[in-house]
Design an enzyme around this catalytic site. Structure first.
Site, PDB file in Angstrom:
ATOM      1  N   CYS A   1      13.824  10.469   6.707  1.00 15.87           N
ATOM      2  CA  CYS A   1      13.768   9.991   8.090  1.00 15.87           C
ATOM      3  C   CYS A   1      15.117  10.177   8.778  1.00 15.87           C
ATOM      4  O   CYS A   1      15.175  10.445   9.970  1.00 15.87           O
ATOM      5  CB  CYS A   1      13.292   8.557   8.154  1.00 15.87           C
TER       6      CYS A   1
ATOM      7  N   GLU B   1      10.196  15.180  15.589  1.00 19.45           N
ATOM      8  CA  GLU B   1      10.536  15.099  14.162  1.00 19.45           C
ATOM      9  C   GLU B   1       9.684  16.115  13.394  1.00 19.45           C
ATOM     10  O   GLU B   1       8.455  16.063  13.424  1.00 19.45           O
ATOM     11  CB  GLU B   1      10.263  13.689  13.635  1.00 19.45           C
TER      12      GLU B   1
ATOM     13  N   LYS C   1       0.851  -1.205   0.000  1.00 20.26           N
ATOM     14  CA  LYS C   1       0.000   0.000   0.000  1.00 20.26           C
ATOM     15  C   LYS C   1       0.879   1.245   0.000  1.00 20.26           C
ATOM     16  O   LYS C   1       1.515   1.579   0.993  1.00 20.26           O
ATOM     17  CB  LYS C   1      -0.923   0.057   1.216  1.00 20.26           C
TER      18      LYS C   1
ATOM     19  N   GLU D   1      10.324   1.015  10.150  1.00 21.47           N
ATOM     20  CA  GLU D   1      11.375   2.011   9.917  1.00 21.47           C
ATOM     21  C   GLU D   1      10.701   3.352  10.169  1.00 21.47           C
ATOM     22  O   GLU D   1       9.874   3.790   9.379  1.00 21.47           O
ATOM     23  CB  GLU D   1      11.891   1.867   8.484  1.00 21.47           C
TER      24      GLU D   1
HETATM   25  P1  NAP Z   1       2.192   8.082   8.294  1.00 21.28           P
HETATM   26  O1  NAP Z   1       0.851   8.276   8.858  1.00 21.28           O
HETATM   27  O2  NAP Z   1       3.169   7.335   9.126  1.00 21.28           O
HETATM   28  O3  NAP Z   1       2.028   7.359   6.866  1.00 21.28           O
HETATM   29  C1  NAP Z   1       2.880   6.362   6.340  1.00 21.28           C
HETATM   30  C2  NAP Z   1       2.056   5.286   5.677  1.00 21.28           C
HETATM   31  O4  NAP Z   1       1.208   4.652   6.638  1.00 21.28           O
HETATM   32  C3  NAP Z   1       1.111   5.813   4.595  1.00 21.28           C
HETATM   33  O5  NAP Z   1       1.000   4.850   3.570  1.00 21.28           O
HETATM   34  C4  NAP Z   1      -0.183   5.927   5.365  1.00 21.28           C
HETATM   35  O6  NAP Z   1      -1.324   6.002   4.556  1.00 21.28           O
HETATM   36  C5  NAP Z   1      -0.147   4.694   6.209  1.00 21.28           C
HETATM   37  N1  NAP Z   1      -1.028   4.729   7.380  1.00 21.28           N
HETATM   38  C6  NAP Z   1      -1.509   5.806   8.034  1.00 21.28           C
HETATM   39  N2  NAP Z   1      -2.280   5.427   9.071  1.00 21.28           N
HETATM   40  C7  NAP Z   1      -2.292   4.085   9.073  1.00 21.28           C
HETATM   41  C8  NAP Z   1      -2.910   3.099   9.906  1.00 21.28           C
HETATM   42  N3  NAP Z   1      -3.669   3.418  10.941  1.00 21.28           N
HETATM   43  N4  NAP Z   1      -2.702   1.799   9.631  1.00 21.28           N
HETATM   44  C9  NAP Z   1      -1.922   1.442   8.588  1.00 21.28           C
HETATM   45  N5  NAP Z   1      -1.337   2.318   7.765  1.00 21.28           N
HETATM   46  C10 NAP Z   1      -1.495   3.626   8.006  1.00 21.28           C
HETATM   47  O7  NAP Z   1       2.856   9.439   7.897  1.00 21.28           O
HETATM   48  P2  NAP Z   1       2.155  10.777   7.341  1.00 21.28           P
HETATM   49  O8  NAP Z   1       0.816  10.960   7.973  1.00 21.28           O
HETATM   50  O9  NAP Z   1       2.206  10.747   5.877  1.00 21.28           O
HETATM   51  O10 NAP Z   1       3.173  11.888   7.844  1.00 21.28           O
HETATM   52  C11 NAP Z   1       3.119  12.338   9.180  1.00 21.28           C
HETATM   53  C12 NAP Z   1       4.507  12.458   9.776  1.00 21.28           C
HETATM   54  O11 NAP Z   1       5.159  11.198   9.745  1.00 21.28           O
HETATM   55  C13 NAP Z   1       5.476  13.341   9.027  1.00 21.28           C
HETATM   56  O12 NAP Z   1       5.336  14.670   9.358  1.00 21.28           O
HETATM   57  C14 NAP Z   1       6.812  12.803   9.455  1.00 21.28           C
HETATM   58  O13 NAP Z   1       7.194  13.353  10.672  1.00 21.28           O
HETATM   59  C15 NAP Z   1       6.552  11.351   9.631  1.00 21.28           C
HETATM   60  N6  NAP Z   1       7.011  10.558   8.475  1.00 21.28           N
HETATM   61  C16 NAP Z   1       8.152   9.856   8.629  1.00 21.28           C
HETATM   62  C17 NAP Z   1       8.637   9.102   7.572  1.00 21.28           C
HETATM   63  C18 NAP Z   1       9.887   8.314   7.694  1.00 21.28           C
HETATM   64  O14 NAP Z   1      10.430   7.863   6.689  1.00 21.28           O
HETATM   65  N7  NAP Z   1      10.369   8.077   8.874  1.00 21.28           N
HETATM   66  C19 NAP Z   1       7.974   9.097   6.341  1.00 21.28           C
HETATM   67  C20 NAP Z   1       6.788   9.837   6.218  1.00 21.28           C
HETATM   68  C21 NAP Z   1       6.335  10.563   7.297  1.00 21.28           C
HETATM   69  P3  NAP Z   1      -1.808   7.475   4.107  1.00 21.28           P
HETATM   70  O15 NAP Z   1      -0.894   7.836   3.024  1.00 21.28           O
HETATM   71  O16 NAP Z   1      -3.199   7.316   3.636  1.00 21.28           O
HETATM   72  O17 NAP Z   1      -1.737   8.359   5.315  1.00 21.28           O
END
Ligand code: NAP
Ligand code: MG
Length: 499
Positions: free
Chosen positions: A301, A398, A192, A267
């Site tokens: 990240c 972060e 996904k 990760e």
């Molecule tokens: P996120 O919520 O962690 O999203 C990452 C992935 O998880 C996306 O495919 C997301 O789908 C999915 N997801 C979200 N909620 C889920 C759930 N309850 N169960 C299973 N999968 C789920 O990150 P984000 O909302 O895009 O970003 C928020 C913050 O996360 C950023 O500001 C940053 O600080 C952090 N982040 C960190 C990394 C990293 O590489 N460490 C990468 C991205 C973001 P959707 O796309 O539909 O939300």
């Protein structure tokens, strides 16, 4: 009027405008509930594509397909060299379609084309590296000391059906970092992608079919995390879930995985420190530390988001890094000469701006020059906050944007310096700039982080394991370790009877 950038090639434009479906069991199919969601160009905020909204029922179908493909053994028990061959074919296809994939990455994520292009070349190398491991996943013979005569050995078997959930910061690389080791190990997959960046995962799905992977080995479900993602993480038919994203969502994944105790690798986020010592080669350390935070607009990240500079050189180094950031040109990723693209979304842009405001309200000073930005798109300029301290939330949390928190250190005691590095719930990465290699090794040994770079930033090689200590995650990506985490270890003991 087209909302696509005029420099976009025809192949990429045609792909974006096509109908986008779900990949289940080797077929492109419409989602059961028929929903769609929109994809925007973050550099303009304009809508560029509509993509199928997969939901729990589609996840069920995809998991069932992956299960059938796994149990058939056509992939999981085929000759390892056949898996190598197919993965190498996929790598060649990625390379052959590199220009298109890079352009899709720009339109989806916003990053400048030159960086996207380099990233695509890196993904092909990752596939090749993992392809090579398929034939090298060996167990060992184990000498037993219990009475009797035995032949005992271990063997690594594919873990089974894997759910993979990825973020939007490096859409194609994140897909490949997940898929390549899982496929090399013989797993079947339901992937996904992030809702903001589904396009390259879909194009990759086409290349996977073109390469000739058997139906059901790779299934791709675009959709929302709270729905499709949550259904995948909780699914009783999934043997392992591999996730990259925020620590908050990572914790949710762990809870969802409890039902069938599926294996989990994570990760997650980081708040990675970079140390610059007075003896460092500043002509390398200054651009190095600047790129550690500004590259990909800080949406990395392992971004070096906390900068510690020895007090002797603090003022000069912070001013130079801020000036380096001030010179970076922001704009659409398809336009040559731009160093930085936008952030991924309005939500992220506003979140990062709130952090900058909160840092300044709590006493940090802005070392970067103010800039006027275009109204369009989700741009945030490189921002250096000086005179921050450990208690500020900008230093603890972060931010995931081009925001650097700078602090002086004046202690020459490495334990105290390591204490600064470790004063965070994260432990993903740390950078050290010094000419004293003994000191670099001693400090590296004291830092609680999965990766440390000395006189370099973010060393990305497929062979080098990457992952987090503490709340930065479980398990490792890249290297042999990534592959082994897609396997179960079985031991077999054979009673050889009496001589
Ligand atoms: P996120 O919520 O962690 O999203 C990452 C992935 O998880 C996306 O495919 C997301 O789908 C999915 N997801 C979200 N909620 C889920 C759930 N309850 N169960 C299973 N999968 C789920 O990150 P984000 O909302 O895009 O970003 C928020 C913050 O996360 C950023 O500001 C940053 O600080 C952090 N982040 C960190 C990394 C990293 O590489 N460490 C990468 C991205 C973001 P959707 O796309 O539909 O939300
Ligand atoms: Mg989210």
């Amino acid at each position: 009027m087209s909302t696509l950038h005029p420099r976009l090639g025809q192949t990429a434009a045609r792909f974006i405008q096509r109908e986008h479906l779900l990949l289940i069991d080797g077929q492109w199919v419409a989602p059961r509930a028929g929903g769609r969601f929109e994809v925007e160009d973050p550099a303009t905020g304009l809508l560029i594509a509509q993509v199928a909204e997969g939901q729990a029922v589609d996840i069920d179908l995809a998991v069932a397909a992956a299960r059938r493909a796994f149990e058939s053994g056509e992939w999981s028990r085929c000759k390892p060299a056949d898996r190598t061959r197919l993965l190498l074919r996929l790598a060649d296809l990625i390379e052959a379609n590199g220009d298109e994939l890079a352009q899709l990455e720009v339109m989806d994520n916003g990053k400048p084309l030159a960086f996207a292009r380099r990233g695509i070349a890196g993904t092909a190398e990752m596939v090749r590296y993992m392809a090579g491991w398929a034939t090298k996943l060996t167990g060992e013979a184990v000498p037993l000391s219990i009475p009797g005569q035995w032949h005992a050995y271990t063997v690594r078997e594919a873990v089974g059906v894997v759910g993979q959930i990825i973020p939007w910061n490096f859409p194609l690389s994140m897909a490949i970092w997940k898929l390549a080791p899982a496929l090399a190990a013989g797993c079947t997959v339901v992937l996904k992608p992030a809702e903001q960046t589904p396009l390259n995962a879909l194009r990759l799905g086409e290349l996977i079919l073109e390469a000739g992977f058997p139906p059901g080995v790779v299934n791709i479900i675009t959709g929302y995390g709270a729905d499709a993602g949550a259904a995948l993480a909780a699914h009783p038919g999934v043997d392992k879930v591999a996730f990259t994203g925020s620590t908050t969502t990572g914790k949710r994944i762990v809870q969802s995985a409890l039902g069938n105790l599926k294996k989990v690798t994570l990760e997650l986020g980081g708040k990675s420190p970079v140390f610059i010592f007075p003896d460092a080669d500043l002509s390398a350390a200054i651009p190095g530390a600047a790129n550690a935070i500004f590259f990909n607009s800080g949406q990395v990240c392992s971004a070096g988001s906390r900068l510690y500079v020895h007090r002797k050189i603090y003022e000069r180094v912070v001013a130079d890094i801020a000036a380096y950031g001030d010179r970076l040109q922001l704009g659409h990723g398809m336009e040559a000469g731009n160093d930085l693209g936008p952030l991924i979304s309005k939500v992220q842009m506003e979140r990062v701006q709130r952090y900058i405001d909160s840092g300044r309200e709590s006493g940090a000073t802005l070392a970067s020059a103010p800039r006027q930005l275009s109204e369009q798109g989700y741009f945030v300029p490189p921002t250096v906050l000086a005179d921050t301290d450990a208690r500020m939330n900008v230093v603890q949390e972060e931010i995931f944007g081009p925001v650097l928190c700078a602090m002086p250190f004046d202690d020459d005691d490495l334990s105290a310096i390591a204490g600064l590095a470790n004063d965070t719930e994260y432990g993903l990465f740390a950078g050290i700039w010094t000419q004293d290699i003994g000191k670099a090794h001693r400090l590296a040994a004291r830092i609680r982080a999965g990766s440390v770079s000395v006189n370099a930033h973010m060393v990305n090689d497929p062979a080098l394991p990457f992952g987090g200590f503490k709340q930065s995650g479980w398990g490792r990506e890249r290297g042999r370790e990534a592959l082994e985490l897609y396997t179960e270890l079985k031991s077999v003991a054979i009673n050889l009877g009496q001589a």
